[in-house]
Scaffold this active site. Sequence first.
Site, PDB file in Angstrom:
ATOM      1  N   GLU A  65       1.024  -1.165  -0.011  1.00  0.00           N
ATOM      2  CA  GLU A  65       0.011  -0.010   0.116  1.00  0.00           C
ATOM      3  C   GLU A  65       1.050   1.282   0.074  1.00  0.00           C
ATOM      4  O   GLU A  65       0.542   2.578   0.364  1.00  0.00           O
ATOM      5  CB  GLU A  65      -0.980  -0.099   1.133  1.00  0.00           C
TER       6      GLU A  65
ATOM      7  N   CYS B 211      -3.613  -4.422   3.541  1.00  0.00           N
ATOM      8  CA  CYS B 211      -2.326  -5.181   4.283  1.00  0.00           C
ATOM      9  C   CYS B 211      -2.321  -6.726   3.542  1.00  0.00           C
ATOM     10  O   CYS B 211      -1.671  -7.577   3.971  1.00  0.00           O
ATOM     11  CB  CYS B 211      -2.549  -5.519   5.705  1.00  0.00           C
TER      12      CYS B 211
ATOM     13  N   HIS C 255      -1.610 -12.425   9.758  1.00  0.00           N
ATOM     14  CA  HIS C 255      -1.294 -11.005   9.590  1.00  0.00           C
ATOM     15  C   HIS C 255      -1.204 -10.464  11.217  1.00  0.00           C
ATOM     16  O   HIS C 255      -1.853 -10.766  12.101  1.00  0.00           O
ATOM     17  CB  HIS C 255      -2.546 -10.460   8.855  1.00  0.00           C
TER      18      HIS C 255
END
Lengths: 349, 133, 386
Positions: A81, A113, A235
């Site tokens: 990003e 993400c 994550h």
Amino acid sequence: MAGIVGYGAHLPRHRIKVEEIAKVWGADAPSYKKGLMLREKSVPPPDMDTITLSVEASKRALARAEMVDPADIGAIYIGSESHPYAVKPSGTVVAEAIGATPHIHCADFEFACKAGSEAMYVALSHVEAKQMKYALAIAADTSQGAPSDALEFSAAAGAGAFIMGTDNLIAECLDTHSYMTDTPDFWRREHQFYPQHGGRFTGEEAYFAHTLGASKALLGKAGMKAKDFAYATFHQPNGKFPQKVAFMLGFTQEQIDPGWLAPTLGNTYSGASPIGLTATLDVAKPGDLIFMCSYGSGAGSDAFIWKVTDRINEVRDKAVHTRKLLSENVIYVDYGTYAKYRRKIRKND
Amino acid sequence: MTMFSSRNWREYQHRYRLEASKFKKSGKTYFPKRTVDPETGDTEQEIVKLPDEGKIVTYTVIRVAPSKFADMAPYALAIAELTDGTRLMAQVTDCDVEQVKIGMDVRVEFRRIQDEGHHGVLSYGYKFVPKWF
Amino acid sequence: MRDVCIVGVGMSKWGEVWRKSMRELHTDAALAAIKNAGVDHLDGLYVGCMSGGLFVGQEHLGAILSDYMGMRGLPAMRVESACASGGMAVRAAYIDVASGMSDIVMASGVEKMTDVSGDDATYALATAADQEYEVFHGATFPGLYAMMAHAHMAKYGTTREMLSMVAVKNHRNGARNPSAQYPFEITAEGVAKSVLIADPLHILDCSPITDGAAAVIVTTVDVAKKLGKPYIKITGSAVGTDTIALAQREDMTTIKAATIATQKALKAADKKIDDVNFAEVHDCFTIAEIVVAESIGKYEPGKAGQAILACDTSLEGRFPMNPSGGLKSKGHPVGATGVAQVVEVYKQLTGQAENGRQIPNNPKVGMTQNMGGSGASSVVHIMEVA
């Protein structure tokens, strides 16, 4: 079956401690440290960005892929990003730097993400379909949190790179599952410098719903349980979320430990679970199963099951280990230096 | 003065991949590439990729920097001799400038070298970093 | 080849000359030289200038400068070799006269450096280095010489004090030069305590940014004799070059271009370095004077620093260097510097150096060494009393 032929990571050497950020904004450092399990985060210096991190991680992936000729890489996908250009690909720079041009397909991916695991998923699909011999997937970010925002305590930098192929594998991909809905928990509009987020809405209905959705579906599909795995990596927007979701799925602290980097690395956004995977591969043994699940706001998760092959023992030490990059020779910076490095100080042009 | 990005693009072979000329007769390597070996006049050559490790042979710390580099000041600038004997100049990054000295082992890393303000093209290339692993 | 001599010299005001443009500075020096020589016409003009384009946005200097000095129609051209442009202009004039093409030629140099910001001046000067493989990485000129200094210190044990004493000596000489930009004395402690620019070089190790011009009249012996003015002979003129990038030099502790030029010039003059009584050398940074003193063959590699500490190169020493004050004290308008070195040699050999700056015992042979960039080009002249 397709899988990983070579992997590598790169992290900045600079770190800032949670206390240093908290001091500036009058925030309560202990609550971030305990509540979110964040102690410090990586800080990219001004001469480092998503492209440079990607190049170095890719060189390490090439070193571990040993005999792979860069000219045989048919695609480079970078998920991030924080691509340095709004318009102009990051992937072509990496392709040029590693000598993979011009017969190659490049694309820059963006999905908060999750962009990195997305790149991995597409790269795997290409080699699985025999469209190309190798495909390079990179997960990299130099993310920015707005000053004083909760995100500022975690937004960090790092990259993981994976050369996907169908022979000489380090880890075979046994199965994948993706799970997405339109959930506006975090976003950044065009031309905006910092992202916005939905506060506590980023938790239950966002991170947890999608991570659990993808993970449970994949475990069900594969007919496996948490205890079948040697390791798992998720994550990691902070230290707490991946630990909590792991426990919810039946994984133990020991299983997540190698890839649980956020407490001292921060949130490397697209890089988070992929870099976690590199750290896990650094310690995995032949035959180990590794569970991986990304999460990207907006929102979705990509889950993967990796089976480590014998070749891991030959290539593990062909490049620096991720934990070494994380914990050795770090340079701590103060908030002023961090603000300068991250171009948070308004100057005359 | 703003130059077209073509000027930097032309140098990618050197800046991104450290490509150099190795001449047949003398066996000498030159970075950047050249058409003629200055020692022998030889034009027969092969393209080689330089190694990415070396030692600092001299250095300075730039404390008064050109405006493009002012945000990095003070920064160390060094000439390193790579393991094949080729020398090149680059910044030494990721370290306290006071630590830089002659004989220090360095590694070549891909970094952002300069940019044309907030709007212009970004220039990438090589820098040295202390070799610590 | 005819014998060539210098019969008159002129200087403009040097320093931050806010009230004078490049063309005015040049005109001041040119008219002073014409008057000094007593010539009534010129056959040609060679003007040394490093970067009129970047410093004042003006190129095409042969035409504009000959017009403004009142000589429209004069065959004139600009000569460029970075900071060695002035010395190269003298050489061009020398070749013109020696070849028989022209009889009376002006060699001049000019640089107007203060019309741009320090950053723009740094950029302009840095064009003398390798743009793609040095400047691209953030190199500055102090930085390049600083790297030579560190290499020299590591190889020969050259010290901070040796560097400082170059500056101290040159300021002592410059304090007696009415043309100097900084005509005052400094101390070694002052140099060492001044602000660091590029380690190990401090601001007082560096020559300044200067506006200025210089001119000399180059002619034949016959013309000089007819004019009845003091004149000196140019008996050797030579140029050497080397790699522009420091990293590619065989040895970063010496300036090969200066060695090549000196050896050729001495050979042409049928002299040995020890026959030369004094030298004006290119001390753009203190380390440069040390390296040049060795490169011209006057001192063994690594020995010049000791010689400077022993006052061997002071005005009263065995081999005075930079009696004018050098670039360090006199100033360094880059294109003019090489010509101004010849002006000083002319004054010294004709016994006209001002304010007690005259080298004792009637020196007979002097030399100038002017260089471009970090030493990628160097021009040397050997001059003798007539």
